[in-house]
Write an enzyme that holds these catalytic residues in place. Structure first.
Site, short mmCIF file in Angstrom:
data_model
loop_
_atom_site.label_atom_id
_atom_site.label_comp_id
_atom_site.label_asym_id
_atom_site.label_seq_id
_atom_site.Cartn_x
_atom_site.Cartn_y
_atom_site.Cartn_z
N ASP A 164 2.55 1.12 -6.67
CA ASP A 164 1.92 -0.18 -6.41
C ASP A 164 0.82 -0.48 -7.44
OD1 ASP A 164 1.45 -2.53 -4.98
OD2 ASP A 164 1.42 -1.52 -3.04
N ASP A 220 4.34 -10.17 -2.33
CA ASP A 220 5.04 -9.61 -1.17
C ASP A 220 5.86 -10.64 -0.40
OD1 ASP A 220 3.69 -7.37 -1.88
OD2 ASP A 220 2.61 -7.13 0.01
C1 GLA Z 1 1.43 -4.07 -1.58
C2 GLA Z 1 2.92 -3.99 -1.87
C3 GLA Z 1 3.70 -3.98 -0.56
C4 GLA Z 1 3.26 -2.80 0.28
C5 GLA Z 1 1.76 -2.84 0.49
C6 GLA Z 1 1.24 -1.57 1.14
O1 GLA Z 1 1.10 -5.27 -0.97
O2 GLA Z 1 3.32 -5.05 -2.68
O3 GLA Z 1 5.09 -3.94 -0.80
O4 GLA Z 1 3.64 -1.61 -0.36
O5 GLA Z 1 1.06 -3.00 -0.72
O6 GLA Z 1 -0.14 -1.55 1.26
#
Ligand code: GLA
Length: 658
Positions: A164, A220
């Protein structure tokens, strides 16, 4: 009530010519053995990830049970092989040797034990860290610890790393992702490297070079139709960068999660397959309805996704709410998605020529969701419901070996005033290569309504022709609300009866009474809010876990108004009789000065007023518009880049009608 009709005479519809769109140029992906971390994702990875459903509420039992469910449900055998633990598996501190360690309460037996469990079931294990000093949930992460962490993952038997982008300290992305790519390579273990950089620094340009097998192209996903559509739009133009061992990742699946209808889930699955997206299920596979499993494992749809020899699908045609997406398949066929993003049923069409198929008298059209095959003379057309997609595999055929491709369109107005008659038009298109005969049409209407057929359509349709009939709908008990109708058609082709049904609907609306009213005291036509319902005389309040408190902007409290969460639309029927609308708009104080949105007033599809960007903590902005002649008034709030903390208030909103 059914009103069957045998159709006579003719009314051929003139079809708008389809534009000829060129297929995108595709860069040949580099040979697989050039990949720094190896040939580990020759087709888009498939699996499951904990984040979309469970967030931080994860533990080793969930992971084990999920592995068991993947096997028992048949998902593993359909291709879902990675079991991926997302954020929150790690303890708040590293151990004495500086190693990441699993949370002692939730993962008491450690990650290696889970890896063994998963491997024993023919599955692979994925884990998560961030190219930052902490994960997105504030737990220890791998920036500056790449080697030791990669070694831990390898030692534990991990097969996949999602890496990430949170808390990255402003260190350039390529540097951070290269460091982990090198560290993974140095372990000597085969680990798929999933770059989760949100598309911020164009990872499709460098992801493969630093060892990535896939890279997120966007922020996301959430289980909302708007989110799925927005991610889809962000894939346009990236097609050429995706291929074996280096896939564009529009984020994990929300198929089967609460915020999407079954129809929306199916459209999401169709589009992700067409995009060659990694198929990482994000639902609770221990407890899913049969339709969810069917959507996730449909063999044709999975085969389209896994057809690496073709190309990532792309948008071929965009008519506003109606879109055509296509993907050339390695066997010379073309996968096509006919998408309707709009609020009501509409017909969407393409042609074999536009799809890039070779010229032929006949085409076979396989409906991958219905598992039926029809013959087309060259047009691929379907009536597509609201927020829905139909998906086909089209290929040139030697003979018309299947029944003709016939579609049934049912067109209704968006709304009519309560008690007014409404016209619904049904149209049958014969896109086959042979005639159909003995055509019969029907229209099912709810109790209290009658449908009368106006005019006489044709009983037989040669190939390439269509026929339409209007139905006049009236009711004995006028009432505001949505009216659902179902059109049906049946016909003979080669002595065999074939048929189709299609739902559509319209709104019956009451005009606003004369005088001045608070909008929160009136019935709306339609209302949507990203989180929670549209609240009357209350803020959105979703942050506090439910209904809001008093509407409050920059310290001022308002007794009346609407509380929404952007993106949001609330629609009123002004019926051309209202003069003005006015409100004080702003973000509710409950967000503690977070969030930013844009408020807009629209009349009959034209923007009448905009607040510009309003941020959390800003004083209320007066927003008003002249409504002379406006039938449909829309209050829109845009999320201005993302739906975070966007608790929007239409304080004191009032309308004056005569
Ligand atoms: C970010 C990522 C998500 C998830 C969250 C977890 O937002 O893009 O896909 O992994 O972190 O905290």
């Amino acid at each position: 009530m059914r009103t069957p009709t045998v159709l006579a005479a003719s009314l051929a519809l003139v079809m708008a010519p389809l534009t000829l769109a060129a297929l995108p140029a595709t860069a040949a992906p580099p040979a697989a053995d050039d990949h720094p971390l190896g040939d580990l994702a020759p087709t888009p990875p498939m699996g499951w990830n904990s984040w979309n459903t469970f967030g931080c509420d994860i533990n080793e039992q969930l992971i084990r049970d999920t592995a068991d469910a993947l096997v028992a449900s048949g998902m593993r055998d359909a291709g879902y092989e990675y079991v991926n633990i997302d954020d929150c598996w790690m303890a708040p501190e590293r151990d004495a040797d500086g190693r990441l360690q699993p949370d002692p309460v939730d993962f008491p037996h450690g990650i290696a034990a889970i890896a063994d469990y998963v491997h024993a079931r023919g599955l692979k294990l994925g884990i998560y860290s961030s190219a930052g000093t902490a994960t997105c949930q504030g737990l220890p992460a791998s920036l500056g610890h790449e080697e030791i962490d990669a070694q831990s993952f390898a030692d534990w038997g991990v097969d996949y790393l999602k890496y990430d982008n949170c808390n990255n300290q402003g260190v350039p992305a390529i540097e951070r992702y290269q460091a982990m790519g090198d560290a993974l390579a140095a372990t000597g273990r085969d680990i798929v490297y999933s770059i989760c950089e949100w598309g911020t620094n164009d990872p499709w340009l460098w992801g493969r070079d630093v060892g990535g097998h896939l890279w997120r192209t966007t922020g996301d996903i959430t289980d909302r139709w708007d989110s799925v559509m927005s991610l889809l739009d962000q894939q346009v133009g990236l097609e050429a960068y995706s291929g074996p061992n280096g896939w564009n990742d529009p984020d994990m699946l929300e198929v089967g999660n609460d915020g999407l209808t079954r129809t929306e889930s199916r459209a999401h699955m169709s589009l992700w397959a067409l995009l060659n997206a990694p198929l990482i299920a994000g639902n609770d596979v221990r407890d899913m309805e049969p339709w969810v499993l069917d959507q996730l494992t449909d063999p044709d749809v999975v085969a389209i996704d896994q057809d690496w020899g073709g190309e990532q699908g792309s948008k071929l045609r965009d008519d506003g709410d109606a879109e055509v997406w296509s993907k050339p398949m390695s066997d010379g066929s073309v996968a096509v998605v006919l998408l309707n993003r709009g609020g009501n049923t509409q017909t969407v069409a393409s042609t074999a020529r536009d799809l890039g198929l070779r010229s032929s008298k006949f085409y076979s059209v396989r409906d991958v969701w219905a598992d039926t095959t029809r013959t087309s003379g060259g047009t691929i057309r379907a009536s597509v419901g609201s927020h829905a997609a139909e998906m086909y595999i089209v290929s040139a055929a030697r003979a018309p070996s299947h029944p003709p491709l016939v579609s049934l369109d049912a067109a209704a107005p968006y709304y009519t005033a309560v008690g007014e008659q409404t016209t619904v038009t049904t149209t049958v298109y014969n896109d086959g290569a042979t005639a159909i005969s003995e055509l019969q049409l029907g229209l099912d209407v709810p109790a209290g309504w009658t449908a009368t057929q106006d005019g006489s359509p044709r009983p037989s349709l040669p190939p390439g022709e269509s026929t339409s009939v209007d139905w006049t709908l009236s009711t004995t008990n006028p009432e505001a609300g949505r009216v659902d109708v179902e059109a049906s058609a049946s016909w003979l082709s080669d002595e065999v009866r074939d048929g189709a049904t299609q739902q559509t609907s319209f709104l019956q609306v009451e005009p606003i009474p004369t005088g001045q009213h608070y909008l929160s005291d009136l019935e709306w036509m339609e209302a949507s809010s990203f989180w929670g319902p549209v609240e009357r005389d209350m803020s959105n309040g979703e942050q506090a876990g439910g209904d809001g408190g008093p509407i409050t902007i920059a310290g001022t409290t308002y007794e009346k108004g609407l509380g929404v969460h952007a993106p949001s639309t609330v629609t009123y029927f002004a019926a051309g009789d209202c003069a003005t609308v006015a409100a004080q708009v702003g973000i509710d104080d409950e967000t503690n000065s977070q969030g930013d949105v844009i408020f807009e007033l629209w009349g009959d599809g034209q923007q009448l007023a905009s607040s510009g960007v309003v941020s959390g903590g800003d004083p209320a902005v007066p927003l008003s518009a002249d409504l002379a002649g406006v039938d449909v008034l829309r209050l829109r709030v845009l999320d201005n880049g993302g739906p975070n903390y966007d608790h929007a208030d239409w304080a004191d909103a009032q309308i004056t009608c005569s």
